[in-house]
Structure formats: C-alpha cells, structure tokens
Design a protein around this motif. Structure first.
Motif, PDB file in Angstrom:
ATOM      1  N   LEU A 179     -18.017  37.366  90.407  1.00  0.00           N
ATOM      2  CA  LEU A 179     -19.183  37.378  91.301  1.00  0.00           C
ATOM      3  C   LEU A 179     -18.720  37.074  92.712  1.00  0.00           C
ATOM      4  CD1 LEU A 179     -22.264  37.516  91.709  1.00  0.00           C
ATOM      5  CD2 LEU A 179     -22.356  35.077  91.173  1.00  0.00           C
ATOM      6  N   VAL A 197     -21.069  42.173  91.692  1.00  0.00           N
ATOM      7  CA  VAL A 197     -20.588  41.776  90.373  1.00  0.00           C
ATOM      8  C   VAL A 197     -19.463  42.720  89.978  1.00  0.00           C
ATOM      9  CG1 VAL A 197     -21.169  41.400  87.960  1.00  0.00           C
ATOM     10  CG2 VAL A 197     -22.863  40.898  89.738  1.00  0.00           C
ATOM     11  N   ILE A 257     -23.472  34.935  84.845  1.00  0.00           N
ATOM     12  CA  ILE A 257     -23.784  35.529  86.146  1.00  0.00           C
ATOM     13  C   ILE A 257     -25.247  35.956  86.191  1.00  0.00           C
ATOM     14  CG2 ILE A 257     -23.340  37.532  87.635  1.00  0.00           C
ATOM     15  CD1 ILE A 257     -20.400  37.351  86.751  1.00  0.00           C
TER      16      ILE A 257
END
Length: 392
Positions: A179, A188, A213
């Motif tokens: 990330l 990402v 994430i």
C-alpha cells in the motif's frame, strides 16, 4: 625526370585528398545516422508526449496533481535465453527511452507492472545479481523520483514455481510495500501471481495482506468512532488505484482495439484463467475487497481497455521492450484524489530505426561508387540489362 616525379607526386596527392574526402564523408554519414537512431530519435518522439489535463471540480481546485508513469514487461534477458547482441540492443533501447522520458516529462513516480526480468523464475544467485545490476543501470532515476515495482510470473515464477525464497529475493531489491499513499491518493500493489485461491501458504499470506489493506481503506472512508477502526492509522479517503501484473478476468482480447492492441488473428483466442488472466473468483475478490477506481495491469504485452463491475476501468499496459513489440509505449497519468486522466506515449518504432539504417547503408554505397568513378558505368550496365530484359 624531375617533371615526371613532380607529376606523379601531384597525382598521388590528389588521390590522397580524394580518399580523405571520401573517408570524411563516410564518417560524417555514419556518425549522423548513429546519433539520430541511438539518441535523437527518442527525444523527437517522446517530446510529442504531454501530460493529460485532469478535470477537477471547482471546490477541489486546490488539489495537488500527481504525475505518474506506468510501464510493464521489460523482460531483461538472462544468461540462458539472452543472446549478447539481443540483450545489448533491447536494453539500450529501454535505457534511452526511459532516461529520455525522465528528462523530458519529469514524472514524480514510476510504476513497473511486473516481468522486470525474463529469467527470474529460475536464475541462479549470481545470474540474479547480474540482472539486478543491469536493471538498476537502465532504470536509474533521481532520488526525488520514486520507483515502485510489482512482481510478475517471470520474476518469481508461476504459482507452482513460486517460492518464499524467490519472493524474498525479489522484495530485497524492490520495496515489498503493498500500500503506497502519496498526495492524498492510495495505490495498492498486488502480487497477482499469488492469487491462485488454493489455500497455499504464500497465497494465504497474500490474501491476508489484501484483507488488511481492505480494512484500512474502509476505515479511511468511514467516520471515526468505537469499533474496529478506532486507533487505526488514517489513510487518505480516496478510492485506490490497483496495480498488478495479471489482468482481471476477461474472456479474450476480442473487444480490444487500437494500433497497439493484440494482432487481429490473436484477439479472439480465449484466455486461460490463472495463466493469461486471474480467475473469476480472484478478480471478484479484488473488486469487492478494494473497490478501486482504476486498475492497471501488464502481462499480455498488448493494450486493452476493459470495464469491470460498476464501471471500473482496467488498462492493460503494453510491453516497454522492442523484443515484444515493434511499437512499445507507456502510460502517463495525471491524478488527484478524486479524478484521473491517462495518455499514452509511444516509443520509436523499431522498423523506423531499421529502415533509417538501410537507407544510410544505401547512401554509403552510392558515395563509394561516386568517388570510385563506378557509378556511371554501373548505371549504364543496369540500363543495358533492363533493355535486354524488355526485348526478350
């Protein structure tokens, strides 16, 4: 006797001058062609590229724009399949193109979408070190320009060739972050090779990272309060840009178009899941977990634009190497937290360079014939031969 010697000396001097003049002209032609084909052509072609203008709402006029460059599938040749001349030619082309683009366009961040190397999936430790050294020379960049890389199947192997050792070796050179947030935007970086969905150890770790994430991104979209998001690091509240090597699932390239799309005879060939593209399940998971606003991928070596789900655009970035395409290119993106605009920048066509060399070789032959006094006789011989052919 003295007059004969004087005449002979003058004749000899005149011959030397003619030869020197010929050599000077040949040198000038060779130097000019090399300078054009190996340096100037990159500036002339890439100079025509420009960053697209991103449209921002009036109330967001203060948003900062990020200039991002996306390229894919450099395939630096290794010691097994790479002939030295092929390696020299392709790597010089990529180095000149990349360095010229950095100088003219001045991107802030460069993303390379996998298959950096051609033989990373089986290369020895020494071969890997040699390949990395060449990569770092070709894609050298100033400190203020960030370089982010995702893994491809040629870097760490397909699913059953992949190993923890190869992944760690790759991540030791290239930052393993999944990330990346900058200027209010989230990117990402996915290890799409590990999205096999069969519960393997590496696959489970990759899915766990993506779920984490996803949680962070969801928290950034919601207001703080009691619950799972309390105390979590705050990310920009911007839908992410998804970067990976394998494209999301699509049946084929049949709906792709453009001069750098796959050849017509190849577009209708069905893609194999988990080999040419991600599986349907993995593709849906990425869309559900991350809810991206844009997806960029590589692997196919050809361009394509696809809409997924609720109108999420995926751009397949063509190969950056002449070895895979006659017309390599890269994507230029102007991005804000809410909007983006993309433009394609083509590199010089390889056949243009080859044609230039062929014309130059013909010109050299003509120069040699003119200085040798053979051109008129050659033309007469050719004309007589043509007349003879017509009369028979």
């Amino acid at each position: 006797m003295a007059l004969i010697r004087l005449g002979f000396g003058r004749q000899h001097l005149c011959l030397l001058k003619r030869r020197s003049s010929l050599l000077l002209k040949l040198t000038a032609v060779v130097f000019a062609v090399l300078l054009f084909c190996e340096f100037l052509i990159y500036y002339l072609v890439i100079f025509r590229c420009d960053w697209p203008e991103v449209k921002t709402p009036a109330h967001d006029s203060g948003q900062k724009t990020l200039k991002a460059m996306f390229l894919a599938d450099t395939h630096l040749l290794g010691e097994v399949r790479g002939h030295w001349l092929d390696k020299l030619r392709r790597e010089w082309q990529m180095e000149r193109a990349f360095q010229t683009a950095l100088w003219l366009l001045q991107p802030e961040v460069v993303f390379i979408l996998g298959d950096i190397f051609d033989e990373g999936k089986w290369s020895s430790s020494q071969a890997w070190a040699d390949d990395v050294e060449r990569f770092q020379k070709i894609f050298r960049h100033p400190r203020h320009v960030q370089l982010k890389v995702v893994a491809g199947n040629h870097d760490i192997g397909f699913h059953y060739q992949m190993s923890t050792y190869k992944i760690k070796r790759f991540e030791k050179v290239f930052n393993p972050e999944r990330l990346f947030s900058w200027k209010g935007m989230n990117f990402v970086l996915v290890n799409s090779v590990a999205l096999e969905g069969d519960g393997c150890h590496i696959c489970s770790e990759a899915e766990g990272d993506l779920i984490e994430i996803s949680h962070k991104l969801n928290c950034s979209r919601e207001k703080r309060g009691p619950g799972r998001c309390q105390g979590a690091p705050l990310l920009p509240a911007s839908a992410p840009v998804l970067l990976q090597h394998f494209p999301l699932f699509r049946r084929s390239d049949a709906n792709c178009s453009g001069e750098d799309a796959a050849p017509l005879e190849e577009r209708a060939i069905p893609f194999k899941e988990r080999y040419d593209v991600l599986s349907r399940e993995a593709s849906q998971q990425l869309l559900w977990w991350l809810r991206p606003r844009l997806i960029l991928s590589g692997h196919t070596h050809s361009a394509c634009e696809v809409l997924h789900g609720a109108g999420v655009t995926e751009i397949s970035v063509p190969s950056f190497s002449w070895r895979n395409r006659n017309n390599p290119s890269f994507i230029m993106g102007s991005m804000t937290p809410t909007e983006y605009a993309l433009a394609k920048c083509y590199l010089p066509h390889e056949n243009t360079v080859l044609a230039t060399y062929c014309v130059a070789a013909g010109l050299l032959v003509v120069l040699i014939l003119v200085h040798s006094g053979l051109l008129p006789s050659s033309l007469i011989f050719g004309w007589n031969l043509l007349r003879k052919f017509k009369t028979t």
